[in-house]
Design an enzyme around this catalytic site. Structure first.
Site, short mmCIF file in Angstrom:
data_model
loop_
_atom_site.label_atom_id
_atom_site.label_comp_id
_atom_site.label_asym_id
_atom_site.label_seq_id
_atom_site.Cartn_x
_atom_site.Cartn_y
_atom_site.Cartn_z
N ASP A 96 -22.56 3.98 -80.43
CA ASP A 96 -23.80 3.71 -79.68
C ASP A 96 -23.70 2.34 -79.01
O ASP A 96 -24.59 1.50 -79.14
CB ASP A 96 -25.01 3.81 -80.63
CG ASP A 96 -26.34 3.68 -79.87
OD1 ASP A 96 -26.36 4.00 -78.67
OD2 ASP A 96 -27.33 3.26 -80.49
N HIS A 116 -31.03 0.03 -88.73
CA HIS A 116 -30.06 0.94 -89.32
C HIS A 116 -28.70 0.27 -89.43
O HIS A 116 -28.40 -0.67 -88.72
CB HIS A 116 -29.92 2.21 -88.46
CG HIS A 116 -29.88 1.91 -86.99
ND1 HIS A 116 -30.99 1.98 -86.18
CD2 HIS A 116 -28.87 1.49 -86.18
CE1 HIS A 116 -30.66 1.65 -84.95
NE2 HIS A 116 -29.39 1.33 -84.91
N GLN A 121 -26.19 6.53 -87.55
CA GLN A 121 -27.01 5.33 -87.73
C GLN A 121 -28.09 5.62 -88.77
O GLN A 121 -29.06 6.32 -88.48
CB GLN A 121 -27.63 4.90 -86.38
CG GLN A 121 -26.57 4.39 -85.40
CD GLN A 121 -27.06 4.33 -83.96
OE1 GLN A 121 -27.49 5.34 -83.40
NE2 GLN A 121 -27.00 3.16 -83.36
N ARG A 123 -31.00 -11.44 -81.34
CA ARG A 123 -31.67 -10.31 -80.71
C ARG A 123 -31.84 -9.25 -81.80
O ARG A 123 -30.88 -8.64 -82.25
CB ARG A 123 -30.86 -9.74 -79.56
CG ARG A 123 -31.52 -8.51 -78.90
CD ARG A 123 -30.55 -7.83 -77.97
NE ARG A 123 -31.08 -6.65 -77.31
CZ ARG A 123 -31.12 -5.42 -77.83
NH1 ARG A 123 -30.73 -5.20 -79.07
NH2 ARG A 123 -31.57 -4.41 -77.13
N ASP A 157 -32.68 -5.91 -83.06
CA ASP A 157 -32.63 -4.61 -82.38
C ASP A 157 -33.59 -3.60 -82.99
O ASP A 157 -33.72 -3.49 -84.21
CB ASP A 157 -31.19 -4.07 -82.49
CG ASP A 157 -31.03 -2.74 -81.79
OD1 ASP A 157 -31.16 -2.72 -80.55
OD2 ASP A 157 -30.81 -1.72 -82.47
N GLU A 199 -36.53 -6.89 -79.86
CA GLU A 199 -36.38 -5.79 -78.91
C GLU A 199 -37.29 -4.64 -79.32
O GLU A 199 -37.05 -3.94 -80.29
CB GLU A 199 -34.93 -5.28 -78.89
CG GLU A 199 -34.70 -4.30 -77.75
CD GLU A 199 -34.35 -2.87 -78.19
OE1 GLU A 199 -34.25 -2.01 -77.30
OE2 GLU A 199 -34.21 -2.60 -79.39
N HIS A 251 -28.58 -2.96 -70.53
CA HIS A 251 -27.60 -1.93 -70.87
C HIS A 251 -28.26 -0.59 -71.16
O HIS A 251 -27.57 0.41 -71.27
CB HIS A 251 -26.83 -2.39 -72.11
CG HIS A 251 -27.70 -2.41 -73.32
ND1 HIS A 251 -28.71 -3.34 -73.47
CD2 HIS A 251 -27.76 -1.60 -74.40
CE1 HIS A 251 -29.34 -3.08 -74.61
NE2 HIS A 251 -28.79 -2.04 -75.19
N ASP A 252 -29.58 -0.58 -71.35
CA ASP A 252 -30.26 0.66 -71.68
C ASP A 252 -30.78 1.36 -70.43
O ASP A 252 -30.83 0.78 -69.34
CB ASP A 252 -31.40 0.40 -72.67
CG ASP A 252 -30.89 0.33 -74.11
OD1 ASP A 252 -29.92 1.04 -74.44
OD2 ASP A 252 -31.48 -0.43 -74.90
N ARG A 256 -25.90 6.04 -70.05
CA ARG A 256 -26.13 4.59 -69.98
C ARG A 256 -24.85 3.82 -69.64
O ARG A 256 -24.90 2.70 -69.14
CB ARG A 256 -26.72 4.07 -71.31
CG ARG A 256 -28.14 4.55 -71.55
CD ARG A 256 -28.67 4.08 -72.90
NE ARG A 256 -27.87 4.60 -74.00
CZ ARG A 256 -28.03 4.24 -75.28
NH1 ARG A 256 -28.96 3.37 -75.60
NH2 ARG A 256 -27.27 4.75 -76.23
C1 GLC Z 1 -31.74 -0.54 -78.98
C2 GLC Z 1 -30.52 -0.75 -78.11
C3 GLC Z 1 -29.95 0.57 -77.73
C4 GLC Z 1 -29.56 1.31 -78.97
C5 GLC Z 1 -30.73 1.39 -79.96
C6 GLC Z 1 -30.29 1.82 -81.31
O1 GLC Z 1 -32.74 0.12 -78.32
O2 GLC Z 1 -30.88 -1.52 -76.98
O3 GLC Z 1 -28.85 0.42 -76.87
O4 GLC Z 1 -29.16 2.61 -78.63
O5 GLC Z 1 -31.36 0.15 -80.14
O6 GLC Z 1 -29.62 0.78 -81.97
#
Ligand code: GLC
Length: 651
Positions: free
Chosen positions: A148, A191, A259, A289, A291, A333, A403-404, A528
């Site tokens: 991922d 995760h 995950q 960051r 996540d 995030e 990146h998303d 992506r």
């Molecule tokens: C966040 C990341 C993304 C990832 C997800 C799971 O949203 O930006 O790229 O797939 O978390 O970790």
């Protein structure tokens, strides 16, 4: 931050530190250990109030608090001298990340430089763009194969071996810091990879480690949860639970099968993650960051996103780093709806105590929405109605692309307020950015369309979304010119809105969609990768050749950032007020500063617009200068003329 009225009165640390913590500090000079207890005391209630709410009912709570203080003390005792010095500087300059001098840049280490040690060779390039913060996209050791994009981490204390070692990371952090650049890395909180040591132990049947995750013997609870859960990756990872025959359990897997969601109701998980964060902070990481934080707490009958406990966890994590690694800040995030987003920057009892930065997903979505529709009413409405103009000890991370994918997070209610159908508008945007809507200038692809909900998300780079790809293919000079103006307008927007503007690698030279991911079996299912191209350094060289696309974009963006740095009105503490547009198609806001107002205007209309002088005068900038160009703006009859995609910052 200051004292919290709800302060927990547990005798700590006044009654003396728990033994393990005291022994961790024993080897330090008296002033260093005193600094620790002072900082512990400063953040005592910020730390303990939320933890008491989360775990206070447990019989092992007191032991947990002792362990936590020990982890903090051990983290502090191991902190290198240069970072302790940085801690002091940050104590003295707590607004460092709010300053208008901040500019971020985000990249995958392999795609930008090759390896972590190779990054040093590109610091001059970063400097040219005025960068003071870089985000190495996930760089901790991922599981092999599909990870991922690195968000499936099997070891938080090691770096991806293809990129280097943990010492390389510390070396890069120091090299960047010496040039005034703070390092940001991801810590995935929701995760771990199923290959993580904790998961291995859980799979081997260890009940202590099974309790790190969310595991179920049968479908009774999973079915109850599933009734109200969304699917994050419906196309390639449907459902939220996975059956593992070896342990005869369903494991909660919100994202991909590999995950595994951590169980944050277990205080051991909290302890482990604090230890990880301090380990990384002591290697020089300055921005964490965090996540996928929206998902940390699960509650039956809800979407299991943005639950109140999430904010308790995040506040407590913030207090933990503030005690033992105070130079560090947190970027949270949470890609969620406007109403749910604001609390990540600290709301109610968490005000000033939670995320220092959070992605302004809504600003990003509204930018692309207004660009496609040439209409800024929805943008102004959403940004005015749902967001405060200012936060305590926190600000936005503003961005155009990352990146998303872009999820078209526009609610039905907001669309209805403007007389639009939410579903129709979202679907228009997905079609537009896929490039299939008649007349669309954009090129992109769908990501994860969900036939059940009608939800469609979009992939593509800033340049391809903005029309550069289509115009270049057609050799259309005017189209290229327009696309460049769209991109520069976007950057002028994120540089002035309030927050740290994050440049996404390659946008500054107009990198187009990259389709090579389709031939990699680990990536082909995930569009992506289309907007995660490798840096093209030959193309970047052309920034030195006047008149090229690269020179215009790179030079234009660098100039915007230079202007930002010398415009103190843009300091993050100065509130942002969305103005009712004086003219259709023009988005306007005002930054309110002690130096007087700054009015920023952006013409999304696609043709010329005139903003009446009365509007500018009423907003305090009647006789003004455009900070983006340094030119005086002289009143003309009919108002201030704005060409298509014009951007001005008037003071
Ligand atoms: C966040 C990341 C993304 C990832 C997800 C799971 O949203 O930006 O790229 O797939 O978390 O970790």
């Amino acid at each position: 931050m200051g004292t919290n009225p709800e302060s927990d009165t547990r005798p700590f640390p006044e009654a003396g530190l728990p033994a393990r913590a005291a022994s961790a500090l024993a080897g330090l000079a008296p002033n260093e250990s005193e600094l620790f207890t002072l900082r512990l005391d400063r953040s005592r209630s910020d730390l303990l109030d939320p933890l008491a709410r989360l775990y206070g009912e447990r019989t092992d709570y007191a032991a947990f608090v002792d362990d936590l203080v020990a982890v903090l003390a051990e983290g502090w005792a191991a902190r290198p001298a240069d970072l302790r010095h940085l801690d002091l500087r940050r104590d003295l300059e707590p607004d460092w990340f709010l300053r208008q001098t901040m500019v971020g840049y985000v990249f995958y280490v392999d795609r930008f430089a090759g390896t972590i040690p190779d990054v040093a060779a590109h610091i001059d390039y970063l400097d040219e763009l005025g960068v003071t913060y870089v985000h190495f996209m996930p760089c901790l050791r991922p599981r092999p194969g599909d990870s991922d994009g690195g968000y499936s981490v099997m070891d938080y204390r090691a770096v991806d071996p293809r990129l280097g070692t943990i010492d390389d990371l510390a070396g890069a952090a120091a090299a960047l810091r010496a040039r005034g650049i703070s390092l940001c890395i991801d810590v995935v909180l929701n995760h771990t990879a199923k290959e993580h040591e904790w998961a291995h132990k859980a799979l081997a049947g260890d009940p202590d480690y099974q309790a790190y995750y969310r595991m179920f013997d049968d479908r009774i609870l999973p079915d109850q949860y599933e009734a109200t859960l969304d699917e994050v990756f419906p196309a390639h990872a449907p459902g939220n639970f996975t059956w593992y025959p070896a342990i005869r359990k369903w494991v909660w897997t919100t994202f991909n099968e590999h995950q595994w969601d951590l169980d944050w109701s277990n205080p051991r998980v909290f302890l482990e993650i604090v230890a990880v964060m301090l380990f990384l902070a002591n290697r020089g990481v300055e921005v964490f960051r965090l996540d996928a934080v929206a998902f940390l707490w699960k509650r039956i009958g809800t979407r299991c996103q943005n639950e109140p406990e999430v904010h308790d966890i995040l506040q407590a994590l913030r207090a933990a780093t503030r005690i033992a690694a105070p130079a560090a800040i947190h970027l949270e995030e949470a890609i969620v709806s406007p109403r749910d987003l604001v609390p990540y920057l600290g709301a109610g009892r968490h005000a000033g105590r939670e995320g220092n930065l959070a992605y302004h997903n809504s600003l990003m979505v509204q930018f692309w929405s207004a660009l496609a529709s040439r209409d800024t009413r929805l943008m102004a409405y959403v940004l005015r109605s749902h967001f405060p103009g200012h936060f305590r000890n926190a600000t936005w991370a503003t961005y155009l692309r990352c990146h998303d994918d872009v999820g078209w997070a526009i609610t039905d209610e907001d669309a209805a307020a403007l007389g639009l159908s939410g579903l129709a508008h979202r679907s228009f945007l997905a079609d537009f950015y896929e490039g299939v809507f008649p007349g669309s200038f954009a090129r992109g692809a769908l990501f994860q369309s969900n036939p059940l909900t009608g939800d469609k998300r979009s992939s593509g780079t800033t340049a391809s979304f903005s029309g550069l790809e289509a115009a270049m293919l057609d050799d259309d000079a005017a189209g290229i010119d327009t696309a460049i103006h769209r991109i520069l307008m976007g950057h002028a927007l994120i540089a002035a809105f309030g927050g740290v503007p994050l440049l996404y690698m390659g946008d500054e030279i107009g990198l187009l969609n990259d389709h090579t991911y389709l031939s990699d079996p680990d990536k082909a299912h995930d569009s992506r990768w289309m907007h995660r191209p490798a840096m093209d350094w030959r193309k970047a060289e052309r920034r030195g050749v006047a008149g090229t696309i690269e020179a215009r974009l790179h030079g234009g963006i660098a100039e915007i950032m230079r202007r930002r740095k010398v415009t103190p009105h843009l300091h993050g503490e100065n509130p942002t007020e969305i103005l009712s547009a004086a003219v259709d198609g023009v988005f306007a806001f005002r930054r309110i500063s002690p130096l007087g107002p700054l009015v920023a205007l952006f013409n999304f209309a696609g043709d010329w617009r005139r903003v009446p002088w009365g509007f500018l005068e009423a907003n305090g900038v009647g006789d003004c200068e455009d900070r983006l160009t340094g030119h005086r703006v002289a009143p003309e009859e009919g108002g201030l003329a704005l060409p298509p995609y014009a951007r001005v910052w008037l003071t």
